[in-house]
Design a protein around this motif. Sequence first.
Motif, PDB file in Angstrom:
ATOM      1  N   ASP A 141       0.827  -1.199   0.000  1.00 27.82           N
ATOM      2  CA  ASP A 141       0.000   0.000   0.000  1.00 27.82           C
ATOM      3  C   ASP A 141       0.865   1.255   0.000  1.00 27.82           C
ATOM      4  O   ASP A 141       1.999   1.254   0.475  1.00 27.82           O
ATOM      5  N   ALA A 257     -10.399   2.232   1.188  1.00 32.69           N
ATOM      6  CA  ALA A 257      -9.368   3.073   1.791  1.00 32.69           C
ATOM      7  C   ALA A 257      -9.942   4.114   2.735  1.00 32.69           C
ATOM      8  O   ALA A 257      -9.229   4.616   3.605  1.00 32.69           O
ATOM      9  N   HIS A 296      -6.889   7.229  10.494  1.00 35.70           N
ATOM     10  CA  HIS A 296      -6.892   6.043   9.633  1.00 35.70           C
ATOM     11  C   HIS A 296      -5.724   6.085   8.658  1.00 35.70           C
ATOM     12  O   HIS A 296      -5.049   5.068   8.416  1.00 35.70           O
ATOM     13  N   GLU A 299      -2.387   5.263  10.269  1.00 34.84           N
ATOM     14  CA  GLU A 299      -2.244   3.834  10.600  1.00 34.84           C
ATOM     15  C   GLU A 299      -2.028   2.979   9.369  1.00 34.84           C
ATOM     16  O   GLU A 299      -1.183   2.068   9.369  1.00 34.84           O
ATOM     17  N   HIS A 300      -2.771   3.252   8.299  1.00 29.09           N
ATOM     18  CA  HIS A 300      -2.759   2.359   7.142  1.00 29.09           C
ATOM     19  C   HIS A 300      -1.892   2.849   5.986  1.00 29.09           C
ATOM     20  O   HIS A 300      -1.475   2.032   5.149  1.00 29.09           O
ATOM     21  N   TYR A 301      -1.623   4.133   5.921  1.00 32.03           N
ATOM     22  CA  TYR A 301      -0.861   4.689   4.799  1.00 32.03           C
ATOM     23  C   TYR A 301       0.277   5.580   5.302  1.00 32.03           C
ATOM     24  O   TYR A 301       0.678   6.524   4.636  1.00 32.03           O
ATOM     25  N   ARG A 305       5.380   2.142   7.734  1.00 34.04           N
ATOM     26  CA  ARG A 305       4.866   0.850   7.275  1.00 34.04           C
ATOM     27  C   ARG A 305       5.215   0.615   5.809  1.00 34.04           C
ATOM     28  O   ARG A 305       5.613  -0.489   5.423  1.00 34.04           O
TER      29      ARG A 305
END
Length: 319
Positions: A141, A257, A296, A299-301, A305
Amino acid sequence: MRVLLWHVHGSWTTSFVQGSHEYVLPVTPDRGPDGLGRARTWDWPTSVVEVAPEDLRAAEVDVVVLQRPHEAELVEQWLGRRPGVDLPAVYLEHNTPLHGEPDVPDTRHPMADQDLVPIAHVTGFNELFWDNGAAPTTVIDHGIVDPGHLWTGELPHAAVVVNDPVRRGRSVGTDLLPDLLAAGPVDVFGMRVDQLPPADGLRTHEDLPQARMHEELARRRVYVHTARWTSLGLSLLEAMHLGMPVVALATTEAAVAVPPSAGVVTTRRSELREAVSHFLADPAAAAEAGRHARAHALEHYGLPRFLERWDELLAEVVR
């Protein structure tokens, strides 16, 4: 590790080169598509070095990240090495499948059915919809350099970011702008947005530097993602990092997303317009949705990470 890649997608590359490696970018005298070199409008670290094609054989490259089919031939011509055979390689796929013959969802990926070079897709949607055949695939991602929680929402306007809206038309949702104007003023940012026909309430902002665009986006009350058929727009993720509430079409990767708490994701024109009207009229609701959007996105993008996943993949192909 010395990583060879071409400057193809400036926003994505900005995140990628934040890692711990040295990044070798081909540069040609004309700075054309195969030799663009370092970015002029993004802030890249000194670990990004420009190398002329004739000097690449001596550049001691460890791995290449391919992004276009013809780059494999350039590697052979310029380095005298074959990607996946003499030089570890990854093929990075930025885009959704292209319309053509055969059409989606039967579009074959140019790297389908080989097993020497893994395909890294930037979204799960892309990996699912490309016909990769037997080629090894993975999904990494997007990761975003955090611009900070800059949202003020002081202007009761909707913000849209799109490049080349006239030529790309329905793919990027240019035809939806009149629906948005029925809800309130709309500011459109990006390249060649000045080609849009004039309309009451529509303002265009041509190709601003990234930091300036972030500041201007954050002054708008709500971000609207109008794309029907494109990979997950980095501008959408940037807007979420900024703390903006989001109204988006429930298409491609955007459908997963953006969480419900961050705004509205819909395939209904009426709901799109109503959601924009709601956020324009209710700054408190916009602020709350924007806080959820930012949490969000981090955390995800987030960048850590993203870089960790790329380090894992590069180490896997090099060993």
